[in-house]
Design a protein around this motif. Structure first.
Motif, short mmCIF file in Angstrom:
data_model
loop_
_atom_site.label_atom_id
_atom_site.label_comp_id
_atom_site.label_asym_id
_atom_site.label_seq_id
_atom_site.Cartn_x
_atom_site.Cartn_y
_atom_site.Cartn_z
N GLN A 1 0.83 -1.20 0.00
CA GLN A 1 0.00 0.00 0.00
C GLN A 1 0.88 1.26 0.00
O GLN A 1 0.64 2.20 -0.75
N LEU A 2 1.90 1.26 0.84
CA LEU A 2 2.73 2.44 0.98
C LEU A 2 3.61 2.67 -0.24
O LEU A 2 3.76 3.78 -0.72
N ARG A 3 4.20 1.59 -0.74
CA ARG A 3 5.19 1.73 -1.80
C ARG A 3 4.57 1.82 -3.19
O ARG A 3 5.07 2.52 -4.05
N GLN A 4 3.52 1.00 -3.43
CA GLN A 4 2.96 0.97 -4.78
C GLN A 4 1.53 1.50 -4.84
O GLN A 4 0.96 1.62 -5.91
N GLY A 5 0.97 1.76 -3.68
CA GLY A 5 -0.41 2.25 -3.67
C GLY A 5 -1.42 1.22 -4.10
O GLY A 5 -2.45 1.55 -4.68
N VAL A 6 -1.13 -0.07 -3.87
CA VAL A 6 -2.08 -1.11 -4.26
C VAL A 6 -2.53 -1.88 -3.01
O VAL A 6 -1.76 -2.09 -2.09
N GLU A 7 -3.79 -2.24 -3.03
CA GLU A 7 -4.35 -3.06 -1.95
C GLU A 7 -4.20 -4.52 -2.35
O GLU A 7 -4.80 -4.95 -3.32
N VAL A 8 -3.39 -5.26 -1.62
CA VAL A 8 -3.28 -6.69 -1.93
C VAL A 8 -3.72 -7.49 -0.71
O VAL A 8 -3.68 -6.99 0.42
N LEU B 1 -1.87 -5.51 -11.64
CA LEU B 1 -1.45 -6.39 -10.55
C LEU B 1 -2.63 -7.24 -10.08
O LEU B 1 -3.74 -6.76 -9.92
N ASN B 2 -2.35 -8.52 -9.88
CA ASN B 2 -3.36 -9.40 -9.31
C ASN B 2 -3.27 -9.30 -7.79
O ASN B 2 -2.28 -9.70 -7.19
N PRO B 3 -4.31 -8.74 -7.14
CA PRO B 3 -4.21 -8.50 -5.70
C PRO B 3 -4.46 -9.75 -4.85
O PRO B 3 -4.19 -9.73 -3.65
N ASN B 4 -4.96 -10.82 -5.46
CA ASN B 4 -5.19 -12.04 -4.70
C ASN B 4 -3.91 -12.87 -4.71
O ASN B 4 -3.60 -13.52 -5.70
N GLN B 5 -3.19 -12.81 -3.60
CA GLN B 5 -1.85 -13.38 -3.59
C GLN B 5 -1.69 -14.41 -2.49
O GLN B 5 -2.50 -14.49 -1.57
N HIS B 6 -0.63 -15.18 -2.61
CA HIS B 6 -0.27 -16.14 -1.58
C HIS B 6 1.19 -15.87 -1.22
O HIS B 6 1.99 -15.52 -2.09
N TYR B 7 1.50 -16.08 0.05
CA TYR B 7 2.87 -15.81 0.50
C TYR B 7 3.88 -16.64 -0.30
O TYR B 7 4.96 -16.19 -0.62
N LEU B 8 3.49 -17.88 -0.62
CA LEU B 8 4.40 -18.77 -1.33
C LEU B 8 4.13 -18.76 -2.83
O LEU B 8 4.67 -19.58 -3.56
N GLY B 9 3.28 -17.88 -3.28
CA GLY B 9 2.90 -17.89 -4.69
C GLY B 9 3.23 -16.59 -5.40
O GLY B 9 4.40 -16.26 -5.59
N ASN B 10 2.18 -15.85 -5.73
CA ASN B 10 2.36 -14.74 -6.67
C ASN B 10 2.57 -13.40 -6.00
O ASN B 10 2.30 -12.37 -6.59
N ARG B 11 3.02 -13.36 -4.74
CA ARG B 11 3.25 -12.05 -4.13
C ARG B 11 4.48 -11.41 -4.75
O ARG B 11 5.22 -12.05 -5.50
N ALA B 12 4.70 -10.17 -4.41
CA ALA B 12 5.78 -9.41 -5.05
C ALA B 12 7.12 -10.08 -4.78
O ALA B 12 7.43 -10.46 -3.65
N ARG B 13 7.92 -10.23 -5.83
CA ARG B 13 9.27 -10.78 -5.69
C ARG B 13 10.28 -9.64 -5.73
O ARG B 13 9.97 -8.54 -6.17
N LYS B 14 11.47 -9.95 -5.26
CA LYS B 14 12.54 -8.96 -5.28
C LYS B 14 13.49 -9.30 -6.43
O LYS B 14 13.35 -10.34 -7.06
N ASP B 15 14.46 -8.43 -6.65
CA ASP B 15 15.49 -8.82 -7.61
C ASP B 15 16.46 -9.76 -6.91
O ASP B 15 16.62 -9.73 -5.69
N GLY B 16 17.07 -10.62 -7.72
CA GLY B 16 18.05 -11.53 -7.17
C GLY B 16 17.47 -12.75 -6.47
O GLY B 16 18.16 -13.39 -5.70
N VAL B 17 16.21 -13.07 -6.73
CA VAL B 17 15.65 -14.30 -6.17
C VAL B 17 15.03 -15.14 -7.28
O VAL B 17 14.72 -14.65 -8.36
#
Lengths: 236, 367
Positions: B134-141, B284-300
């Motif tokens: 919410q803070l960084r991208q302004g999206v409700e997930v 962005l698909n807001p329906n996410q799972h911790y082990l699935g489609n949540r935001a990834r970082k670089d280098g992973v």
């Protein structure tokens, strides 16, 4: 045994001789498919459903029908040795979720009889009035319009046995030749599930995916493939 | 200091606010230093300088807190203090949000491996991630952490007679799993194969012409969720593991990016983020799972999870739902009435590279 709207008197055993492919799936539950019958048929039909036909080594099945809330839902219960599955077929392209809108109901806006009243379905390819129909399937397999359509009532389909079925139950017509596809379809492997991988199985009817007159899917340009190696492009 | 309640982050903030720059790593890892610089926050201009703490530094250490937790809190607090010091002016809303985001990011940095988290810790990190989005991208997930359903092992079957190469599955996968749009990452590869050919080395995954092409068939690959996954074995930090329902998942916050798993996978199923994945907020698909489609970082590293955020809710993976030809069959291998079991019992099936004993839970079959 009971006279139907078209005057035929049908029995399961008579069909068994004519429709071996159909037998594979639907056995002798034939009279349960009269959609236009009185609505209270549903309750009776479940009670009157004949026992599954027993054939050595061949999967047997019964078909049961009920009228869904506000529409023509029907449930098919297939019983093969060691396996029971529940199939809830969806009828019509925009009939999701229940109540179902059936192709039969949609046809009431365009009654075929308004043009075809004095005509019969000719053996020739459709011309001006049906220029959107490309009958590759009948022309390749040597069928006539009347092989599938009832001559004086075009919105109804006729099986090889002479029995008539509503457009919504076109899969029974298809099953006469495409028995292996129908077997896979009933098992949930031809076509696909719509609601999810568990619970009630909701599938599409044959004509929801295949144009019955041109059943093969057309060629088209696919969605973009991978960029190999992957390189960052411009900001999307 | 006999109070037994666990130290909260606010305690640390308060403490650090008084002590300013004194909160250093050595203060935690070693015994409290007697040396105490006379209070100044370093920035000089702040009015906060000179407030001497009434309590000795040892207070921080006597509370119940493990090393990772303490590090996280101290560094987080230090970062926030620095931020506050640089602002110093009347706090605007933006500065407040920036401060909160930084704080959350620091706390995130020091969290544990998902497998070892308690329920509370999982909820806490999910709360932080949702707030950060919410803070960084302004999206409700909404990030889900549903565990594996009991009595379920997922299986997949792919009908090579049916697939026509339209790539609807690929498109649906990109949208569902928030894959990087800039590098056009794709979990699924559809190989165009000559009739009679079974070697994927001779297949073409980059075809871009009218399909289905005459004399060709199409064979899709993705992560096969092996029962004996080599990628899991080689991970040096246990950032990837197999869930009870057979899905191999990655903890994106634990992955160190060594890419051993990519080398170990015989099916080219894993993808590495060379840069931070970018998905426009409106896509962005807001329906996410911790082990699935949540935001990834670089280098992973990331991979197909059979759409864990969907399948654990009883829905089909996006690829199976999008397929216009019905070539994809998905279901529970432990349910004898499932379609996938019918395929295994009634069709001729094969798996890729069976000789490797990876035991993929992904079968190919023909009509």
């Amino acid at each position: 045994m009971r006279p139907c709207s078209n005057g035929f008197v049908r029995t399961g055993s008579a069909l068994a001789v004519v429709l071996p492919g159909l037998l594979l799936l639907w056995g002798c539950g034939q009279e349960l498919y009269e959609v236009e019958e009185a609505p209270d048929l549903a309750e009776e039909a479940l009670d009157e459903a004949p026992p599954p036909l027993e054939l050595a080594g061949v999967p047997t099945a019964t078909v049961q029908r009920f009228t869904g809330p506000g529409g023509e839902a029907f449930e098919v219960t297939l019983r093969t040795p060691g396996r029971t599955s529940h199939l809830h077929a969806r009828i019509g392209p925009e009939s999701y979720p229940l109540p179902l809108r059936t192709g039969q109901v949609a046809l009431s806006s365009y009654p075929c009889a308004s043009c075809h009243a004095g005509l019969t379905v000719s053996s020739q390819a459709p011309r001006e009035a049906h220029d959107d129909i490309r009958p590759t399937h009948p022309s390749e397999s040597g069928h006539l319009c009347t092989t599938c359509h009832v001559a004086d009532s075009v919105e109804r389909l006729v099986l090889l046995s002479g029995d008539e079925v509503a457009l919504d139950h076109a899969y029974r017509l298809c099953a006469q030749c495409h028995s292996s596809e129908t077997r896979s379809w009933a098992a949930g492997v031809h076509g696909k599930r719509l609601e999810g991988w568990h619970g009630r199985r909701v599938v599409l009817n044959c004509a929801d995916c295949h144009d019955p007159h041109t059943p093969t899917l057309e060629q088209r340009i696919p969605y973009p493939g991978p960029r190999i190696p992957r390189r960052a492009g411009p900001e999307p | 200091m006999s109070e037994s309640r666990e130290m909260t982050f606010e305690d640390v903030l308060e403490y650090v606010g008084r002590r300013e720059s004194e909160a250093k790593l050595e203060a935690v890892t070693t015994t409290p230093s007697p040396r105490r610089p006379e209070g100044s926050c370093g920035s000089g201009s702040c009015g906060c300088a000179g407030e001497a703490p009434p309590e000795p530094q040892g207070e921080l250490l006597e509370k119940q807190v493990d090393r990772r937790q303490a590090l996280g809190m101290l560094f987080g607090a230090a970062a926030v203090t620095t931020q506050a010091a640089s602002a110093c002016s009347p706090a605007s809303l933006v500065a407040e949000e920036e401060r909160e985001a930084k704080l959350l990011e620091w706390q995130e940095y020091f969290k544990g491996n998902f497998q070892r988290m308690t329920r509370d810790e999982k909820d806490a990190t999910i709360g932080r991630l949702e707030r950060l989005a919410q803070l960084r991208q302004g999206v409700e997930v909404a990030i889900d952490s549903t565990e594996a359903l009991p009595g379920v092992v997922y299986g997949y079957a792919f009908n090579i007679s049916k697939c026509t190469g339209f790539r609807n599955c690929v498109d649906a996968c990109i949208k569902e799993n928030n894959l990087d749009r800039r590098t056009a990452a794709q979990y699924i590869r559809i190989f165009e194969m000559e009739g009679g050919e079974v070697d994927l080395d001779h297949g073409d995954a980059t075809f871009q012409h009218e399909v289905p092409a005459e004399g060709h068939f199409y064979m899709g690959t993705q992560c096969f969720q092996c029962a004996n996954p080599p990628c899991v074995e080689v991970c040096p930090v246990s950032a990837t593991w197999q869930e009870p329902d057979g899905i191999t998942v990655v903890d994106y916050d634990w992955c160190i990016g060594c890419r051993y798993c990519i080398a170990a996978c015989p099916y080219w199923a894993r993808r590495f983020n060379w840069s931070e994945p970018h998905v426009p907020a409106e896509e962005l698909n807001p329906n996410q799972h911790y082990l699935g489609n949540r935001a990834r970082k670089d280098g992973v590293v990331e991979k197909c999870t059979y759409c864990i955020q969907r399948t654990r809710q009883g829905r089909l993976p996006a690829c199976a739902e999008a397929c216009p030809t019905g070539a994809r069959v998905f279901g529970n291998l432990l349910d004898p009435n499932s379609e996938i079991r019918w395929v295994l019992e009634n069709k001729q099936v094969f798996r890729l590279k069976e000789e490797l004993h990876t035991e993929p839970r992904f079968w190919y079959f023909m009509d």
